[in-house]
Motif scaffolding. Structure first.
Motif, PDB file in Angstrom:
ATOM      1  N   SER A  13       0.829  -1.215   0.000  1.00  0.00           N
ATOM      2  CA  SER A  13       0.000   0.000   0.000  1.00  0.00           C
ATOM      3  C   SER A  13       0.862   1.263   0.000  1.00  0.00           C
ATOM      4  CB  SER A  13      -0.938  -0.003   1.211  1.00  0.00           C
ATOM      5  OG  SER A  13      -0.175  -0.158   2.385  1.00  0.00           O
ATOM      6  N   ASP A  14       2.098   1.148  -0.522  1.00  0.00           N
ATOM      7  CA  ASP A  14       3.006   2.300  -0.532  1.00  0.00           C
ATOM      8  C   ASP A  14       3.867   2.202  -1.800  1.00  0.00           C
ATOM      9  OD1 ASP A  14       5.215   4.015  -0.170  1.00  0.00           O
ATOM     10  OD2 ASP A  14       5.112   3.839   2.007  1.00  0.00           O
ATOM     11  N   ASP A  15       3.519   2.985  -2.811  1.00  0.00           N
ATOM     12  CA  ASP A  15       4.209   2.895  -4.103  1.00  0.00           C
ATOM     13  C   ASP A  15       5.691   3.258  -4.012  1.00  0.00           C
ATOM     14  OD1 ASP A  15       1.883   2.098  -5.232  1.00  0.00           O
ATOM     15  OD2 ASP A  15       1.371   4.043  -6.115  1.00  0.00           O
ATOM     16  N   ALA A  16       6.016   4.246  -3.187  1.00  0.00           N
ATOM     17  CA  ALA A  16       7.418   4.672  -3.054  1.00  0.00           C
ATOM     18  C   ALA A  16       8.259   3.528  -2.478  1.00  0.00           C
ATOM     19  CB  ALA A  16       7.512   5.906  -2.167  1.00  0.00           C
ATOM     20  N   LEU A  17       7.704   2.853  -1.515  1.00  0.00           N
ATOM     21  CA  LEU A  17       8.392   1.712  -0.912  1.00  0.00           C
ATOM     22  C   LEU A  17       8.513   0.561  -1.914  1.00  0.00           C
ATOM     23  CD1 LEU A  17       9.575   1.636   1.881  1.00  0.00           C
ATOM     24  CD2 LEU A  17       7.410   0.734   2.758  1.00  0.00           C
ATOM     25  N   ALA A  18       7.474   0.370  -2.714  1.00  0.00           N
ATOM     26  CA  ALA A  18       7.504  -0.685  -3.740  1.00  0.00           C
ATOM     27  C   ALA A  18       8.628  -0.413  -4.744  1.00  0.00           C
ATOM     28  CB  ALA A  18       6.159  -0.765  -4.446  1.00  0.00           C
ATOM     29  N   GLU A  19       8.815   0.862  -5.081  1.00  0.00           N
ATOM     30  CA  GLU A  19       9.911   1.218  -5.999  1.00  0.00           C
ATOM     31  C   GLU A  19      11.269   0.930  -5.377  1.00  0.00           C
ATOM     32  OE1 GLU A  19      10.044   5.160  -7.831  1.00  0.00           O
ATOM     33  OE2 GLU A  19       7.887   4.934  -8.199  1.00  0.00           O
ATOM     34  N   LYS A  20      11.414   1.271  -4.098  1.00  0.00           N
ATOM     35  CA  LYS A  20      12.686   0.997  -3.405  1.00  0.00           C
ATOM     36  C   LYS A  20      12.968  -0.500  -3.364  1.00  0.00           C
ATOM     37  CE  LYS A  20      12.744   4.996  -0.349  1.00  0.00           C
ATOM     38  NZ  LYS A  20      12.566   5.477   1.009  1.00  0.00           N
ATOM     39  N   LEU A  21      11.922  -1.293  -3.186  1.00  0.00           N
ATOM     40  CA  LEU A  21      12.094  -2.755  -3.157  1.00  0.00           C
ATOM     41  C   LEU A  21      12.571  -3.278  -4.501  1.00  0.00           C
ATOM     42  CD1 LEU A  21       9.109  -4.422  -1.270  1.00  0.00           C
ATOM     43  CD2 LEU A  21      11.536  -4.867  -0.909  1.00  0.00           C
ATOM     44  N   ALA A  22      11.954  -2.763  -5.572  1.00  0.00           N
ATOM     45  CA  ALA A  22      12.346  -3.186  -6.918  1.00  0.00           C
ATOM     46  C   ALA A  22      13.807  -2.833  -7.165  1.00  0.00           C
ATOM     47  CB  ALA A  22      11.439  -2.521  -7.953  1.00  0.00           C
ATOM     48  N   GLU A  23      14.204  -1.639  -6.720  1.00  0.00           N
ATOM     49  CA  GLU A  23      15.595  -1.193  -6.868  1.00  0.00           C
ATOM     50  C   GLU A  23      16.540  -2.092  -6.064  1.00  0.00           C
ATOM     51  OE1 GLU A  23      18.568   0.878  -8.447  1.00  0.00           O
ATOM     52  OE2 GLU A  23      16.464   1.092  -9.015  1.00  0.00           O
ATOM     53  N   PHE A  24      16.115  -2.438  -4.866  1.00  0.00           N
ATOM     54  CA  PHE A  24      16.914  -3.323  -3.996  1.00  0.00           C
ATOM     55  C   PHE A  24      17.172  -4.663  -4.688  1.00  0.00           C
ATOM     56  CE2 PHE A  24      16.531  -6.965  -1.089  1.00  0.00           C
ATOM     57  CZ  PHE A  24      17.686  -6.815  -0.340  1.00  0.00           C
ATOM     58  N   LYS A  25      16.116  -5.231  -5.257  1.00  0.00           N
ATOM     59  CA  LYS A  25      16.240  -6.538  -5.935  1.00  0.00           C
ATOM     60  C   LYS A  25      17.179  -6.436  -7.138  1.00  0.00           C
ATOM     61  CE  LYS A  25      12.948  -9.430  -4.147  1.00  0.00           C
ATOM     62  NZ  LYS A  25      13.186 -10.813  -3.737  1.00  0.00           N
ATOM     63  N   LYS A  26      17.049  -5.317  -7.856  1.00  0.00           N
ATOM     64  CA  LYS A  26      17.874  -5.114  -9.050  1.00  0.00           C
ATOM     65  C   LYS A  26      19.351  -5.017  -8.648  1.00  0.00           C
ATOM     66  CE  LYS A  26      18.017  -1.810 -12.878  1.00  0.00           C
ATOM     67  NZ  LYS A  26      18.840  -0.685 -12.489  1.00  0.00           N
ATOM     68  N   THR A  27      19.642  -4.200  -7.644  1.00  0.00           N
ATOM     69  CA  THR A  27      21.022  -4.022  -7.181  1.00  0.00           C
ATOM     70  C   THR A  27      21.588  -5.350  -6.681  1.00  0.00           C
ATOM     71  OG1 THR A  27      20.414  -1.800  -6.513  1.00  0.00           O
ATOM     72  CG2 THR A  27      22.471  -2.640  -5.618  1.00  0.00           C
ATOM     73  N   GLN A  28      20.768  -6.094  -5.964  1.00  0.00           N
ATOM     74  CA  GLN A  28      21.199  -7.388  -5.426  1.00  0.00           C
ATOM     75  C   GLN A  28      21.587  -8.344  -6.569  1.00  0.00           C
ATOM     76  OE1 GLN A  28      19.548  -9.611  -1.736  1.00  0.00           O
ATOM     77  NE2 GLN A  28      18.143 -10.058  -3.376  1.00  0.00           N
ATOM     78  N   ALA A  29      20.755  -8.370  -7.589  1.00  0.00           N
ATOM     79  CA  ALA A  29      21.028  -9.239  -8.735  1.00  0.00           C
ATOM     80  C   ALA A  29      22.308  -8.795  -9.454  1.00  0.00           C
ATOM     81  CB  ALA A  29      19.848  -9.218  -9.700  1.00  0.00           C
ATOM     82  N   GLU A  30      22.478  -7.464  -9.595  1.00  0.00           N
ATOM     83  CA  GLU A  30      23.673  -6.947 -10.279  1.00  0.00           C
ATOM     84  C   GLU A  30      24.951  -7.364  -9.553  1.00  0.00           C
ATOM     85  OE1 GLU A  30      21.502  -3.047 -12.254  1.00  0.00           O
ATOM     86  OE2 GLU A  30      22.789  -2.782 -10.500  1.00  0.00           O
ATOM     87  N   LYS A  31      24.895  -7.347  -8.209  1.00  0.00           N
ATOM     88  CA  LYS A  31      26.080  -7.732  -7.417  1.00  0.00           C
ATOM     89  C   LYS A  31      26.455  -9.190  -7.676  1.00  0.00           C
ATOM     90  CE  LYS A  31      25.503  -4.503  -3.597  1.00  0.00           C
ATOM     91  NZ  LYS A  31      24.856  -4.357  -2.299  1.00  0.00           N
ATOM     92  N   VAL A  32      25.460 -10.054  -7.783  1.00  0.00           N
ATOM     93  CA  VAL A  32      25.733 -11.486  -8.046  1.00  0.00           C
ATOM     94  C   VAL A  32      26.317 -11.650  -9.448  1.00  0.00           C
ATOM     95  CG1 VAL A  32      24.716 -13.783  -8.281  1.00  0.00           C
ATOM     96  CG2 VAL A  32      23.924 -12.253  -6.462  1.00  0.00           C
ATOM     97  N   ILE A  33      25.744 -10.924 -10.406  1.00  0.00           N
ATOM     98  CA  ILE A  33      26.219 -11.013 -11.795  1.00  0.00           C
ATOM     99  C   ILE A  33      27.675 -10.534 -11.879  1.00  0.00           C
ATOM    100  CG2 ILE A  33      25.882 -10.077 -14.132  1.00  0.00           C
ATOM    101  CD1 ILE A  33      22.788 -10.119 -13.346  1.00  0.00           C
ATOM    102  N   GLU A  34      27.972  -9.447 -11.137  1.00  0.00           N
ATOM    103  CA  GLU A  34      29.361  -8.929 -11.106  1.00  0.00           C
ATOM    104  C   GLU A  34      30.312  -9.976 -10.560  1.00  0.00           C
ATOM    105  OE1 GLU A  34      29.917  -5.271  -8.873  1.00  0.00           O
ATOM    106  OE2 GLU A  34      28.355  -4.348 -10.105  1.00  0.00           O
ATOM    107  N   LYS A  35      29.911 -10.648  -9.494  1.00  0.00           N
ATOM    108  CA  LYS A  35      30.780 -11.674  -8.879  1.00  0.00           C
ATOM    109  C   LYS A  35      30.969 -12.839  -9.860  1.00  0.00           C
ATOM    110  CE  LYS A  35      29.516 -10.547  -4.169  1.00  0.00           C
ATOM    111  NZ  LYS A  35      28.579 -10.822  -3.085  1.00  0.00           N
TER     112      LYS A  35
END
Ligand code: RP5
Length: 168
Positions: free
Chosen positions: A140-162
């Motif tokens: 029920s909070d779009d701003a928080l939903a965006e932060k979550l999507a960003e978190f998942k993206k950054t997390q995936a990028e870190k694994v891909i980098e490794k």
């Protein structure tokens, strides 16, 4: 009363000895812009305070309770018994305990009708509790939903980098 400041997430732990592990839960919530109310409340040592906290949390603006404890960890269940708010349990490996398996079983094996969303033992559970709380609030909070999507993206990028670093 939860705290002077209104907050949507309460992080409750059974002892100050739990703080070392639970600090990452608090910090992860802060990373998402949530300043939690942090309390030390024991289901066994301060049972009346646990009841009072659970019964007034919703009225105080809390939407999700994270409850962490070690040994015979009844804190999350005891709070869940007294509130309709979602309760996320974090079983901890206390020094005198059975490496957290005692707390895991005490937290997860709730009777039908009184659920506790139980995370992994220790550090992983502490961090995941924060993320899970954010996921609930993000419904029920779009701003928080965006932060979550960003978190998942950054997390995936870190694994891909490794992964790339291995093949470079
Ligand atoms: C539990 O007992 C606490 O959550 C803690 O993990 C464990 C040991 O507490 P202390 O003896 O360190 O205060 O209730």
């Amino acid at each position: 009363m939860v705290s002077e400041k209104k907050t949507t997430v309460a992080v409750v732990m059974g002892s100050d000895s739990d703080m070392e592990v639970m600090r990452s839960c608090i910090e992860t919530l802060r990373d998402f812009g949530i300043e939690p109310a942090v309390r030390i409340i024991s289901a066994h040592r301060t049972p009346q305070i646990a009841v009072q906290f659970a019964e007034t949390a919703a009225k105080d603006g809390v939407k999700v309770i994270i409850a962490a404890a070690g040994m015979a960890a009844h804190l999350a269940g005891a709070l869940a018994a007294r509130t309709t708010l979602p309760v996320i349990g974090v079983p901890l490996a206390a020094k005198a305990g059975l490496e957290g398996v005692d707390a895991l079983l005490s937290t997860i094996q709730m009777p039908p009708g009184v659920p506790v969303a139980t995370m992994a033992i220790g550090a992983a559970g502490a961090k995941n509790a924060a993320i899970f709380a954010v996921q609930i609030l993000a419904l029920s909070d779009d701003a928080l939903a965006e932060k979550l999507a960003e978190f998942k993206k950054t997390q995936a990028e870190k694994v891909i980098e490794k992964d790339s670093a291995l093949t470079d």
